[in-house]
Design a protein around this motif. Sequence first.
Motif, mmCIF file in Angstrom:
data_model
loop_
_atom_site.group_PDB
_atom_site.id
_atom_site.type_symbol
_atom_site.label_atom_id
_atom_site.label_comp_id
_atom_site.label_asym_id
_atom_site.label_seq_id
_atom_site.Cartn_x
_atom_site.Cartn_y
_atom_site.Cartn_z
ATOM 1 N N ARG A 178 27.765 -21.710 -12.409
ATOM 2 C CA ARG A 178 27.438 -20.532 -12.854
ATOM 3 C C ARG A 178 28.999 -19.755 -12.901
ATOM 4 O O ARG A 178 29.575 -19.815 -11.703
ATOM 5 C CB ARG A 178 26.662 -19.667 -12.055
ATOM 6 C CG ARG A 178 25.348 -20.209 -12.109
ATOM 7 C CD ARG A 178 24.316 -19.332 -11.473
ATOM 8 N NE ARG A 178 24.412 -18.667 -10.485
ATOM 9 C CZ ARG A 178 23.924 -17.538 -9.853
ATOM 10 N NH1 ARG A 178 22.614 -17.224 -10.411
ATOM 11 N NH2 ARG A 178 24.143 -17.061 -8.862
ATOM 12 N N ALA A 216 19.398 -14.057 -16.777
ATOM 13 C CA ALA A 216 19.012 -13.527 -15.351
ATOM 14 C C ALA A 216 20.458 -13.287 -14.587
ATOM 15 O O ALA A 216 20.429 -12.557 -13.706
ATOM 16 C CB ALA A 216 18.275 -14.442 -14.751
ATOM 17 N N TYR A 217 21.315 -14.408 -14.790
ATOM 18 C CA TYR A 217 22.581 -14.445 -14.172
ATOM 19 C C TYR A 217 23.622 -13.111 -14.276
ATOM 20 O O TYR A 217 24.092 -12.619 -13.433
ATOM 21 C CB TYR A 217 23.333 -15.829 -14.167
ATOM 22 C CG TYR A 217 24.633 -15.842 -13.373
ATOM 23 C CD1 TYR A 217 24.836 -15.244 -12.092
ATOM 24 C CD2 TYR A 217 25.801 -16.219 -14.005
ATOM 25 C CE1 TYR A 217 26.114 -15.229 -11.528
ATOM 26 C CE2 TYR A 217 27.135 -16.227 -13.436
ATOM 27 C CZ TYR A 217 27.256 -15.897 -12.149
ATOM 28 O OH TYR A 217 28.147 -15.864 -11.802
ATOM 29 N N ASP A 265 22.256 -10.270 -15.295
ATOM 30 C CA ASP A 265 21.579 -9.010 -14.546
ATOM 31 C C ASP A 265 22.042 -9.028 -13.162
ATOM 32 O O ASP A 265 22.175 -8.085 -12.345
ATOM 33 C CB ASP A 265 20.136 -8.989 -15.041
ATOM 34 C CG ASP A 265 19.589 -8.768 -16.261
ATOM 35 O OD1 ASP A 265 20.673 -8.270 -16.992
ATOM 36 O OD2 ASP A 265 18.674 -9.219 -16.762
ATOM 37 N N GLU A 266 21.960 -10.266 -12.374
ATOM 38 C CA GLU A 266 22.172 -10.376 -10.872
ATOM 39 C C GLU A 266 23.764 -10.035 -10.663
ATOM 40 O O GLU A 266 23.930 -9.279 -9.959
ATOM 41 C CB GLU A 266 22.077 -11.883 -10.495
ATOM 42 C CG GLU A 266 22.396 -12.018 -9.186
ATOM 43 C CD GLU A 266 22.312 -13.650 -8.881
ATOM 44 O OE1 GLU A 266 22.956 -14.092 -8.034
ATOM 45 O OE2 GLU A 266 21.619 -14.539 -9.416
ATOM 46 N N ALA A 267 24.645 -10.550 -11.703
ATOM 47 C CA ALA A 267 25.927 -9.792 -11.391
ATOM 48 C C ALA A 267 26.216 -8.547 -11.441
ATOM 49 O O ALA A 267 27.086 -8.008 -10.959
ATOM 50 C CB ALA A 267 26.846 -10.886 -12.208
ATOM 51 N N LYS A 268 25.614 -8.181 -12.700
ATOM 52 C CA LYS A 268 25.572 -6.586 -12.936
ATOM 53 C C LYS A 268 25.153 -5.751 -11.561
ATOM 54 O O LYS A 268 25.972 -4.825 -11.416
ATOM 55 C CB LYS A 268 24.894 -6.304 -14.109
ATOM 56 C CG LYS A 268 24.945 -4.632 -14.653
ATOM 57 C CD LYS A 268 23.945 -4.656 -16.077
ATOM 58 C CE LYS A 268 24.007 -3.307 -16.307
ATOM 59 N NZ LYS A 268 23.197 -3.004 -17.381
ATOM 60 N N ARG A 269 24.055 -6.069 -11.322
ATOM 61 C CA ARG A 269 23.620 -5.422 -9.798
ATOM 62 C C ARG A 269 24.493 -5.378 -8.890
ATOM 63 O O ARG A 269 24.691 -4.382 -8.004
ATOM 64 C CB ARG A 269 22.193 -6.015 -9.576
ATOM 65 C CG ARG A 269 20.859 -5.741 -10.536
ATOM 66 C CD ARG A 269 19.771 -5.989 -9.819
ATOM 67 N NE ARG A 269 19.704 -7.178 -9.481
ATOM 68 C CZ ARG A 269 19.074 -8.179 -10.412
ATOM 69 N NH1 ARG A 269 18.595 -7.972 -11.602
ATOM 70 N NH2 ARG A 269 18.922 -9.708 -9.891
ATOM 71 N N THR A 270 25.065 -6.411 -8.603
ATOM 72 C CA THR A 270 26.034 -6.681 -7.662
ATOM 73 C C THR A 270 27.398 -5.764 -7.787
ATOM 74 O O THR A 270 27.816 -5.149 -6.936
ATOM 75 C CB THR A 270 26.483 -8.271 -7.424
ATOM 76 O OG1 THR A 270 25.444 -9.053 -7.198
ATOM 77 C CG2 THR A 270 27.723 -8.088 -6.313
ATOM 78 N N GLU A 309 26.294 -1.995 -7.077
ATOM 79 C CA GLU A 309 25.976 -1.651 -5.628
ATOM 80 C C GLU A 309 27.055 -1.075 -5.015
ATOM 81 O O GLU A 309 28.054 -1.382 -5.313
ATOM 82 C CB GLU A 309 25.219 -2.712 -4.993
ATOM 83 C CG GLU A 309 23.956 -3.298 -5.419
ATOM 84 C CD GLU A 309 23.538 -4.722 -4.770
ATOM 85 O OE1 GLU A 309 24.193 -5.009 -4.050
ATOM 86 O OE2 GLU A 309 22.434 -4.885 -5.040
#
Length: 265
Positions: A94, A254-255, A257-262, A265
């Motif tokens: 990834r 999904a990845y 969105d995950e990286a964007k949330r990180t 934060e």
Amino acid sequence: MRQPRTPRPDLEPDADLEREEMEAMQREIAAAAIFEDDHDVAVGSLSNPLEAASSDRDRPEPPLVAGVDQSFLLESERALSAVVVMQAGEVVERVHAVTPLEIPYIPGLLAFREGGPILAALEGLSTEPDLFLFDGSGRIHFRQAGIATHIGVVLDVPSVGIAKSLLCGEPRGDVDDLPAGTTVPIDANSRVDAPAGTVLGYAVQTRQYDSPDRAINPLYVSPGHRVGPETAADGALELATTYKLPEPIRLADAYADEAKRTLEE
């Protein structure tokens, strides 16, 4: 057996071009694209378990399939491009990249907005995927040069466009409430720079509800480069396991969105 790779860095998306220049580049890309099978990927080998493949030494390694998707950090006007590489149903790599957005979204010119960020993410790969799936169009495009075709030609890699809606072209039949596994050809019409009746791709029904009260819309799958329309459709069906989207695209989404949330934060 596919021919040796011949990248076209001269056709990389350039957001500084005028619209007429962008459209002219797309026509050049379409002329350079190969909308037929020219690769070593065997449909039917995309989702086999690794154990089964490795148990027979004479059997080739399953192909590496990359899913490419985008997310956006709108407050900072940046794109987050995510790539998930899978082999026989398992994630093997990834990567993502965050780059500035240089132009707004313009229908038909998506590659000039998102192509640069995608190329930046792909540069981070340590693997060499055999097939790339893009969240967007391939040949189903006004000038036969959607983002899957554009990036496919630039890198000279087998590529497929997986779109959730139909940009142009005409389905050869009804696409409402199709049974799972159904494919319907999408023909060129007056909105496409191709002879009328040219098969641009397929409406592909990967999943369907077992209920008359609700229905899942098909995906619109088209060859990007070095892949034929039938192979593109068959590959999308094979790679869609439990969900509507082919698994590499679903996991790339999904990845992203995950990286964007990180980052937020």
